[in-house]
Design a protein around this motif. Sequence first.
Motif, mmCIF file in Angstrom:
data_model
loop_
_atom_site.group_PDB
_atom_site.id
_atom_site.type_symbol
_atom_site.label_atom_id
_atom_site.label_comp_id
_atom_site.label_asym_id
_atom_site.label_seq_id
_atom_site.Cartn_x
_atom_site.Cartn_y
_atom_site.Cartn_z
ATOM 1 N N VAL A 108 0.833 -1.200 0.000
ATOM 2 C CA VAL A 108 0.000 0.000 0.000
ATOM 3 C C VAL A 108 0.871 1.255 0.000
ATOM 4 C CG1 VAL A 108 -1.860 1.243 1.165
ATOM 5 C CG2 VAL A 108 -1.742 -1.256 1.329
ATOM 6 N N PRO A 109 0.742 2.109 -1.030
ATOM 7 C CA PRO A 109 1.438 3.398 -1.012
ATOM 8 C C PRO A 109 0.539 4.450 -0.381
ATOM 9 C CG PRO A 109 0.447 3.077 -3.170
ATOM 10 C CD PRO A 109 0.034 1.887 -2.317
ATOM 11 N N ILE A 110 1.079 5.223 0.543
ATOM 12 C CA ILE A 110 0.305 6.253 1.235
ATOM 13 C C ILE A 110 1.011 7.587 1.083
ATOM 14 C CG2 ILE A 110 -0.720 6.956 3.439
ATOM 15 C CD1 ILE A 110 -0.178 3.973 4.322
ATOM 16 N N VAL A 111 0.236 8.613 0.757
ATOM 17 C CA VAL A 111 0.734 9.986 0.729
ATOM 18 C C VAL A 111 0.042 10.757 1.848
ATOM 19 C CG1 VAL A 111 0.803 12.141 -0.571
ATOM 20 C CG2 VAL A 111 1.239 9.961 -1.741
ATOM 21 N N LEU A 112 0.814 11.554 2.572
ATOM 22 C CA LEU A 112 0.299 12.358 3.682
ATOM 23 C C LEU A 112 0.658 13.821 3.460
ATOM 24 C CD1 LEU A 112 1.631 10.068 6.548
ATOM 25 C CD2 LEU A 112 -0.730 10.145 5.741
ATOM 26 N N ALA A 113 -0.220 14.709 3.909
ATOM 27 C CA ALA A 113 0.077 16.134 3.804
ATOM 28 C C ALA A 113 -0.636 16.911 4.895
ATOM 29 C CB ALA A 113 -0.342 16.670 2.430
ATOM 30 N N ASP A 114 0.081 17.849 5.493
ATOM 31 C CA ASP A 114 -0.521 18.784 6.443
ATOM 32 C C ASP A 114 -1.156 19.940 5.663
ATOM 33 O OD1 ASP A 114 -1.203 19.962 8.885
ATOM 34 O OD2 ASP A 114 0.719 21.008 9.062
ATOM 35 N N ALA A 115 -1.982 20.719 6.336
ATOM 36 C CA ALA A 115 -2.575 21.905 5.723
ATOM 37 C C ALA A 115 -1.468 22.856 5.272
ATOM 38 C CB ALA A 115 -3.501 22.595 6.718
ATOM 39 N N PRO A 116 -1.725 23.644 4.226
ATOM 40 C CA PRO A 116 -0.723 24.606 3.757
ATOM 41 C C PRO A 116 -0.478 25.716 4.767
ATOM 42 C CG PRO A 116 -2.789 24.888 2.565
ATOM 43 C CD PRO A 116 -2.939 23.651 3.384
ATOM 44 N N VAL A 117 0.654 26.372 4.620
ATOM 45 C CA VAL A 117 1.037 27.459 5.525
ATOM 46 C C VAL A 117 -0.021 28.561 5.509
ATOM 47 C CG1 VAL A 117 2.759 29.254 5.970
ATOM 48 C CG2 VAL A 117 3.493 26.949 5.331
#
Length: 249
Positions: A108-117
């Motif tokens: 399973v490939p997972i991409v994570l991201a926080d909210a932008p600045v």
Amino acid sequence: MDTGGVPGRTSAFHWNAEVRPGLRVAFTAVGAGNLALHVGAEPDAVRGNRRRLESAMGVPGGTLRFMSQTHSDRVAVVDRTARHAPDADGMVSPDGSEPLAVLVADCVPIVLADAPVADGGTGATAVVHAGRAGVGNGIVEHAVRTLRRHGARDVAAWIGPSVCGSCYEVPGDMMEAMARVLPDAASRTRRGTPALDLPAAVTVQLARTGARVEPLVGSGICCTVENPDLYSHRREPGAGRLAGLVWRT
């Protein structure tokens, strides 16, 4: 905002979308070619595939960051100072400035991201390689915790193509062992034999961390075994690896 969709058979991408202003997430298809140096093709051919992928992404050549993946629980934090591939199965860019890649062919490939600045976040991004061993050793939770240690608060996740719970047949004792910890991982093949549903297990683990799972709208069939436009080690060992990607435009 571009919501992706189903590219043509010759496209480099299975799914490719601007998920937030200036942030893109994508998962490649066989049209991108094999992207793994340790599988099948000559290294020069793989490097050529990587250069063409970088061009399709619109990032400078040689900037896409890959990992040396070994089904570990290690998460590497990367920046511009070191260009080697870290020995890890999770990789974090604390400010999101580094284009990141994770390679799979059933895992399973997972991409994570926080909210932008601009929205009060850090802009941090991450990729995770979660196979059976990774799901068991906590790589998913470790990656999210690493993001949070760097200030991330509003973490979103995109789960890419992988073997589905109807195609990942395993011995009964293996299924039962994982189900004792993650009941949602237990599954059955269409023949009724024991199986594991790794995407379901990953979804539960992400929910435990408070990460929000976003759908791949219009992606089509995401089981690597069932979709011939995706690489699958189970269907065709050694054919290649697809990539989960995150980068800023």
